[in-house]
Write a protein that holds these residues in place. Structure first.
Motif, PDB file in Angstrom:
ATOM      1  N   UNK A  76      -4.317  -1.986  13.927  1.00  0.00           N
ATOM      2  CA  UNK A  76      -4.057  -3.066  12.982  1.00  0.00           C
ATOM      3  C   UNK A  76      -3.977  -2.505  11.572  1.00  0.00           C
ATOM      4  N   UNK A  77      -2.868  -2.795  10.880  1.00  0.00           N
ATOM      5  CA  UNK A  77      -2.719  -2.316   9.493  1.00  0.00           C
ATOM      6  C   UNK A  77      -3.592  -3.189   8.607  1.00  0.00           C
ATOM      7  N   UNK A  78      -4.473  -2.591   7.808  1.00  0.00           N
ATOM      8  CA  UNK A  78      -5.317  -3.407   6.936  1.00  0.00           C
ATOM      9  C   UNK A  78      -4.460  -4.117   5.881  1.00  0.00           C
ATOM     10  N   UNK A  79      -4.883  -5.289   5.536  1.00  0.00           N
ATOM     11  CA  UNK A  79      -4.163  -6.081   4.530  1.00  0.00           C
ATOM     12  C   UNK A  79      -4.139  -5.354   3.197  1.00  0.00           C
ATOM     13  N   UNK A  80      -5.204  -4.622   2.921  1.00  0.00           N
ATOM     14  CA  UNK A  80      -5.312  -3.931   1.631  1.00  0.00           C
ATOM     15  C   UNK A  80      -4.187  -2.915   1.435  1.00  0.00           C
ATOM     16  N   UNK A  81      -3.690  -2.350   2.536  1.00  0.00           N
ATOM     17  CA  UNK A  81      -2.563  -1.394   2.442  1.00  0.00           C
ATOM     18  C   UNK A  81      -1.328  -2.112   1.915  1.00  0.00           C
ATOM     19  N   UNK A  82      -1.071  -3.291   2.479  1.00  0.00           N
ATOM     20  CA  UNK A  82       0.060  -4.092   1.993  1.00  0.00           C
ATOM     21  C   UNK A  82      -0.142  -4.457   0.519  1.00  0.00           C
ATOM     22  N   UNK A  83      -1.369  -4.866   0.195  1.00  0.00           N
ATOM     23  CA  UNK A  83      -1.661  -5.304  -1.179  1.00  0.00           C
ATOM     24  C   UNK A  83      -1.437  -4.150  -2.156  1.00  0.00           C
ATOM     25  N   UNK A  84      -1.913  -2.969  -1.796  1.00  0.00           N
ATOM     26  CA  UNK A  84      -1.758  -1.797  -2.669  1.00  0.00           C
ATOM     27  C   UNK A  84      -0.289  -1.491  -2.918  1.00  0.00           C
ATOM     28  N   UNK A  85       0.493  -1.525  -1.860  1.00  0.00           N
ATOM     29  CA  UNK A  85       1.912  -1.188  -2.005  1.00  0.00           C
ATOM     30  C   UNK A  85       2.646  -2.235  -2.837  1.00  0.00           C
ATOM     31  N   UNK A  86       2.288  -3.482  -2.635  1.00  0.00           N
ATOM     32  CA  UNK A  86       2.935  -4.539  -3.425  1.00  0.00           C
ATOM     33  C   UNK A  86       2.543  -4.429  -4.898  1.00  0.00           C
ATOM     34  N   UNK A  87       1.313  -4.051  -5.155  1.00  0.00           N
ATOM     35  CA  UNK A  87       0.878  -3.866  -6.546  1.00  0.00           C
ATOM     36  C   UNK A  87       1.615  -2.692  -7.197  1.00  0.00           C
ATOM     37  N   UNK A  88       1.879  -1.637  -6.405  1.00  0.00           N
ATOM     38  CA  UNK A  88       2.666  -0.507  -6.925  1.00  0.00           C
ATOM     39  C   UNK A  88       4.056  -0.975  -7.323  1.00  0.00           C
ATOM     40  N   UNK A  89       4.624  -1.816  -6.473  1.00  0.00           N
ATOM     41  CA  UNK A  89       5.944  -2.360  -6.744  1.00  0.00           C
ATOM     42  C   UNK A  89       5.951  -3.131  -8.061  1.00  0.00           C
ATOM     43  N   UNK A  90       4.902  -3.891  -8.269  1.00  0.00           N
ATOM     44  CA  UNK A  90       4.772  -4.708  -9.484  1.00  0.00           C
ATOM     45  C   UNK A  90       4.594  -3.814 -10.709  1.00  0.00           C
ATOM     46  N   UNK A  91       3.757  -2.816 -10.579  1.00  0.00           N
ATOM     47  CA  UNK A  91       3.463  -1.936 -11.724  1.00  0.00           C
ATOM     48  C   UNK A  91       4.689  -1.148 -12.155  1.00  0.00           C
ATOM     49  N   UNK A  92       5.583  -0.891 -11.224  1.00  0.00           N
ATOM     50  CA  UNK A  92       6.758  -0.088 -11.527  1.00  0.00           C
ATOM     51  C   UNK A  92       8.015  -0.938 -11.717  1.00  0.00           C
ATOM     52  N   UNK A  93       7.832  -2.135 -12.230  1.00  0.00           N
ATOM     53  CA  UNK A  93       8.979  -2.999 -12.543  1.00  0.00           C
ATOM     54  C   UNK A  93       9.827  -2.303 -13.598  1.00  0.00           C
ATOM     55  N   UNK A  94      11.139  -2.408 -13.435  1.00  0.00           N
ATOM     56  CA  UNK A  94      12.045  -1.737 -14.365  1.00  0.00           C
ATOM     57  C   UNK A  94      11.902  -2.297 -15.781  1.00  0.00           C
TER      58      UNK A  94
END
Lengths: 208, 115
Positions: free
Chosen positions: B3-21
């Protein structure tokens, strides 16, 4: 960003969502400007994942901000988040309805939507990296995030909303239900289905 | 299946947000300022709406027949000319009357002299 304080709501939010493993942190904002600054990027990406259009995503976020300030500035700051996402989701729903009518009236003219790969490619171009991360680890993470974004885009609308609000924004089930305009049971169902689907599609990417 | 932990998804989505163009960040800041000032939001498609409305009005105006006769010209010069032509006609009539009066006298005198 200056905040009044950060409060972890252990009485309601964490106890309720302990089973799903979602940690919920509620943040108090001094004013609505701070609040909008805090959520604007997230809201933009959510809108873009929902609409698959950069321009429409910007328009939707702008309209949502405008309406929140116009109608709900006087409300308690704790209510701003679910209200804002309620407005955002309504705007996204309106967008889908408009497109459905447009496609029916002008079937030869396709809506200007970006492919799931386009969004993924733009993520790869951004060069998402962390300090002290090896280049190959950076590449793998970029690819993983790109795939995650593509699969989120492919989710049914309600599952997408529930997943993004619960996982990304960290809203509780109750707050998510308010934002989506449905019952808490529906939120749990949509969220659970989204998680099952994403986990099955991304198992190989996340278990390297 | 692990089972993929939810926190992995959360971390990746936060990276996406932090690197907004940067361009998107700028546009979002502008949208926020517009919302706070409660100015009318600008839409990327508004110029197309304006162009469409203008084209419709232009097409409609070209389709409707243009009747020049119905135009009423309130031209003071035309009025003056018209008045002048009336005056000229009356003057001409006057001259003609004089002529015929003279002609009548001339004929009468001729007749008298021939007798």
């Amino acid at each position: 960003m200056s905040l009044a304080y950060i409060k972890v709501d252990q009485n309601i939010s964490l106890a309720e969502d302990n089973q799903s493993g979602v940690g919920v942190v509620s943040i108090e904002y001094n004013n609505i400007d701070q609040f909008l600054k805090h959520i604007e990027k997230r809201a933009f990406h959510m809108a873009r994942l929902s609409t698959r259009s950069l321009e429409d995503a910007h328009d939707i976020v702008q309209e949502s901000m405008y309406k929140l300030v116009q109608k709900y500035t006087d409300k308690d700051s704790s209510a701003w988040k679910p209200l804002f996402y309620r407005i955002l989701n309504s705007k996204i729903t309106d967008y889908y309805r408009r497109n459905a009518v447009k496609d029916r009236l002008f079937p030869w003219k396709k809506s200007d939507i970006e492919d799931a790969n386009d969004y993924g490619d733009s993520i790869l171009d951004q060069g998402i990296a962390r300090l002290s991360e090896e280049p190959d680890a950076v590449m793998l993470r970029q690819q993983r995030i790109s795939k995650l974004a593509s699969h989120i885009q492919a989710l049914p609308r309600r599952q997408k909303q529930a997943f993004m609000l619960r996982t990304w924004e960290g809203l509780s089930t109750r707050e998510t239900a308010k934002a989506m305009g449905c019952s808490e049971g529906s939120v749990k169902t949509h969220y659970s289905r989204a998680m099952i689907r994403l986990r099955s599609m991304l198992e190989d990417d996340y278990n390297d | 299946m692990t089972k993929i932990p939810v926190t992995e998804f959360t971390d990746d989505l936060k990276s996406l947000e932090e690197n907004t163009q940067a361009t998107d960040v700028f546009r979002l800041a502008r949208s926020r300022k517009t919302a706070l000032k409660q100015e009318s939001p600008s839409y990327s498609g508004i110029k197309w709406l304006t162009a469409g409305a203008f084209s419709t009005i232009l097409a409609f105006s070209l389709m409707v027949p243009f009747d020049t006769d119905s135009l009423s010209t309130d031209n003071s010069i035309d009025k003056a000319l018209h008045a002048q032509s009336d005056t000229d006609e009356s003057v001409e009539e006057l001259y003609e009357e004089d002529f015929y009066y003279w002609f009548d006298i001339y004929q009468t005198e001729l007749l008298v002299s021939n007798d």
